[in-house]
Design an enzyme around this catalytic site. Sequence first.
Site, short mmCIF file in Angstrom:
data_model
loop_
_atom_site.label_atom_id
_atom_site.label_comp_id
_atom_site.label_asym_id
_atom_site.label_seq_id
_atom_site.Cartn_x
_atom_site.Cartn_y
_atom_site.Cartn_z
N LEU A 149 0.85 -1.19 0.00
CA LEU A 149 0.00 0.00 0.00
C LEU A 149 0.89 1.25 0.00
O LEU A 149 0.73 2.14 -0.82
CB LEU A 149 -0.92 -0.01 1.23
CG LEU A 149 -1.82 1.21 1.43
CD1 LEU A 149 -2.84 1.34 0.31
CD2 LEU A 149 -2.56 1.11 2.77
N GLU A 154 3.60 4.10 -0.36
CA GLU A 154 4.46 4.63 -1.44
C GLU A 154 5.36 5.71 -0.85
O GLU A 154 5.06 6.24 0.23
CB GLU A 154 3.60 5.22 -2.55
CG GLU A 154 2.74 4.19 -3.25
CD GLU A 154 2.03 4.74 -4.47
OE1 GLU A 154 2.17 5.95 -4.76
OE2 GLU A 154 1.34 3.94 -5.13
N ALA A 185 3.14 8.49 -0.17
CA ALA A 185 1.85 8.13 0.42
C ALA A 185 2.05 7.11 1.52
O ALA A 185 2.03 5.90 1.28
CB ALA A 185 0.90 7.59 -0.66
N GLN A 201 17.27 -1.39 30.69
CA GLN A 201 17.69 -0.69 31.92
C GLN A 201 17.99 -1.70 33.04
O GLN A 201 18.97 -1.54 33.77
CB GLN A 201 16.58 0.28 32.35
CG GLN A 201 17.01 1.31 33.35
CD GLN A 201 18.03 2.29 32.78
OE1 GLN A 201 18.14 2.46 31.57
NE2 GLN A 201 18.79 2.91 33.65
N ILE A 202 17.16 -2.72 33.15
CA ILE A 202 17.35 -3.71 34.21
C ILE A 202 18.65 -4.48 34.00
O ILE A 202 19.32 -4.88 34.94
CB ILE A 202 16.12 -4.66 34.30
CG1 ILE A 202 14.93 -3.88 34.87
CG2 ILE A 202 16.42 -5.90 35.14
CD1 ILE A 202 13.61 -4.62 34.86
N GLY A 214 24.53 -2.22 31.79
CA GLY A 214 25.46 -2.22 30.64
C GLY A 214 25.28 -3.46 29.77
O GLY A 214 25.43 -3.39 28.54
N GLU A 222 1.65 -0.60 9.80
CA GLU A 222 0.18 -0.70 9.74
C GLU A 222 -0.49 0.50 10.41
O GLU A 222 -1.54 0.38 11.04
CB GLU A 222 -0.31 -2.03 10.30
CG GLU A 222 0.27 -3.20 9.52
CD GLU A 222 -0.49 -4.49 9.64
OE1 GLU A 222 -1.69 -4.46 9.96
OE2 GLU A 222 0.13 -5.53 9.41
N SER A 231 1.36 5.29 15.64
CA SER A 231 0.54 5.54 16.84
C SER A 231 -0.34 6.77 16.66
O SER A 231 -1.49 6.80 17.11
CB SER A 231 1.44 5.73 18.07
OG SER A 231 2.02 4.51 18.43
C1 LIG Z 1 9.71 -2.39 8.68
C2 LIG Z 1 8.51 -1.84 7.98
C3 LIG Z 1 7.62 -2.70 7.37
C4 LIG Z 1 6.51 -2.19 6.67
N1 LIG Z 1 5.71 -3.05 5.98
C5 LIG Z 1 4.75 -2.55 5.15
C6 LIG Z 1 4.02 -3.42 4.29
O1 LIG Z 1 4.18 -4.64 4.29
N2 LIG Z 1 3.13 -2.86 3.42
C7 LIG Z 1 2.91 -1.51 3.37
O2 LIG Z 1 2.09 -1.08 2.56
N3 LIG Z 1 3.58 -0.67 4.21
C8 LIG Z 1 4.50 -1.15 5.07
N4 LIG Z 1 5.22 -0.30 5.89
C9 LIG Z 1 4.96 1.13 5.83
C10 LIG Z 1 4.30 1.71 7.07
O3 LIG Z 1 2.97 1.31 7.14
C11 LIG Z 1 4.50 3.21 6.99
O4 LIG Z 1 5.86 3.48 7.21
C12 LIG Z 1 3.64 3.96 7.98
O5 LIG Z 1 2.29 3.85 7.64
C13 LIG Z 1 4.01 5.45 8.07
O6 LIG Z 1 4.16 6.02 6.81
P1 LIG Z 1 5.47 6.89 6.49
O7 LIG Z 1 6.63 6.05 6.83
O8 LIG Z 1 5.39 7.42 5.12
O9 LIG Z 1 5.43 8.08 7.53
P2 LIG Z 1 4.64 9.47 7.37
O10 LIG Z 1 3.24 9.20 6.99
O11 LIG Z 1 5.45 10.40 6.54
O12 LIG Z 1 4.63 9.98 8.87
C14 LIG Z 1 5.73 10.72 9.45
C15 LIG Z 1 5.27 11.16 10.84
O13 LIG Z 1 4.16 12.06 10.73
C16 LIG Z 1 3.07 11.57 11.49
N5 LIG Z 1 1.82 11.91 10.82
C17 LIG Z 1 1.49 11.70 9.52
N6 LIG Z 1 0.23 12.12 9.29
C18 LIG Z 1 -0.25 12.60 10.46
C19 LIG Z 1 -1.48 13.18 10.88
N7 LIG Z 1 -2.50 13.32 10.04
N8 LIG Z 1 -1.61 13.54 12.17
C20 LIG Z 1 -0.60 13.37 13.04
N9 LIG Z 1 0.59 12.84 12.71
C21 LIG Z 1 0.77 12.45 11.45
C22 LIG Z 1 3.29 10.07 11.57
O14 LIG Z 1 2.59 9.49 12.67
C23 LIG Z 1 4.80 10.01 11.72
O15 LIG Z 1 5.14 10.24 13.06
C24 LIG Z 1 6.30 -0.80 6.64
C25 LIG Z 1 7.17 0.07 7.31
C26 LIG Z 1 8.27 -0.43 7.95
C27 LIG Z 1 9.22 0.52 8.62
#
Ligand SMILES: Cc1cc2nc3c(=O)[nH]c(=O)nc-3n(C[C@H](O)[C@H](O)[C@H](O)COP(=O)(O)OP(=O)(O)OC[C@H]3O[C@@H](n4cnc5c(N)ncnc54)[C@H](O)[C@@H]3O)c2cc1C
Length: 379
Positions: A125, A127, A130, A336-337, A340, A363, A366
């Site tokens: 999903l 990009e 995105a 921490q527990i 080192g 997914e 937070s």
């Molecule tokens: C190890 C790993 C495995 C993954 N596997 C998959 C997978 O299998 N398939 C897939 O499709 N994706 C996958 N992902 C992607 C993952 O779902 C995204 O990284 C995630 O959804 C965040 O998108 P971003 O990295 O572009 O961060 P961004 O969307 O750019 O976010 C950057 C920061 O801004 C915050 N933010 C963004 N919008 C808002 C808002 N409206 N309000 C408040 N805060 C906001 C976010 O919380 C974050 O702290 C994976 C990521 C990792 C690291």
Amino acid sequence: MDFDYTPEQVDLRKTVREFAQAEIAPQVMEWDEAQTFPLEVIRKIGELGYMGTIFPEELGGAGLGYIDYSIVIEELARVEPSVGLIVAAHTSLAANHIYSMGSEEQRRRYLPRLARGEWIGCWSLTEPEAGSDAAGTRSTALRQGDSWILNGSKTFTTNAHYADVCVAMAVTDRGAAQHGISAFIIDKDTPGFRLGRKENKLGMRASATGEVIFENCRLAGSQLLGRQGEGFVDSLKVLDGGRISIAALAVGTAQGAYDEALKYSKQRKQFGRFISEFQAIQFKLADMAAGIEAARLLTYRAGWMKDRDQRVTKEAAIAKLFASEVAVRVAGEAVQILGGYGFIKDYRVEKFYRDVKLCTIGEGTSEIQRLVIARQLLK
Ligand SMILES: Cc1cc2nc3c(=O)[nH]c(=O)nc-3n(C[C@H](O)[C@H](O)[C@H](O)COP(=O)(O)OP(=O)(O)OC[C@H]3O[C@@H](n4cnc5c(N)ncnc54)[C@H](O)[C@@H]3O)c2cc1C
């Protein structure tokens, strides 16, 4: 209300725990250092039936529910979170999207091999432009006669480099906003489908995370998954289930870190006493245990509802948010527990500390879970 595990669930936990100890534990640090994808172990998990825990037996699955599935993910994560993540992305995202939205023909073609772990699935999903705003998808799928032509790229796809089947979302009608994105099933050897960069990561290093590229990738009309234009909306439903598995991943990772810290606290002596005799350490252990228990209950509650076909958008987001935030704190306290030694790779908590952070990001971060929960509360 019934807080008992069934005898089958007790057996299931024991089976997966023993498997993880025997087949995974000895290799964990080696895989982590080299970023080795544990293909052989994944095949074995498939033979045991746990690459398709939640799917019906007639489609090759184990015919179990989301609590059982959570137990499987927890026990794998307790030893190697990367394996939990590989199984979770394969099951909840790729296979479950096909199971939930696919035609009978698509289910019959893909599910049995995915559920038995003969094929690995990935789900694309995200990009580069995105991420949280997944509706901003730029990859396109243009109708040409009976075919679809895909162009674009996806980033951060779990399992990408080992997947036989990819489920990907692409824009089919730019003007229709969220109802203009469709899902497609792509076999790995489809011309125009290729893999790009494989990421070098902080944690979850035995799971492969990488780029998926479509260059005039031609798909038969039958590879459209679900209704045209509904791929994004369907993805949100798929993510509801997926978030239960990320919550379970967080619970298992936290449990692994806690177990190590508890054991260490009863062995390490300072000032002539075991450190577990210091109230400061006891309070940490108490907070860790309380957090894990609460996270587990939230995860099982969401799973219980999902098994009853109830909508879990809010409950899965709550479980995922709470469990992942707790797990990050638990892993930090475990380091921490150990003092080192917690910083040294000979002890497992160092790895849990790195791995667990993904649970607050994948997914939906937070922050996005809070948005999902608030939207449900306010509507
Ligand atoms: C190890 C790993 C495995 C993954 N596997 C998959 C997978 O299998 N398939 C897939 O499709 N994706 C996958 N992902 C992607 C993952 O779902 C995204 O990284 C995630 O959804 C965040 O998108 P971003 O990295 O572009 O961060 P961004 O969307 O750019 O976010 C950057 C920061 O801004 C915050 N933010 C963004 N919008 C808002 C808002 N409206 N309000 C408040 N805060 C906001 C976010 O919380 C974050 O702290 C994976 C990521 C990792 C690291």
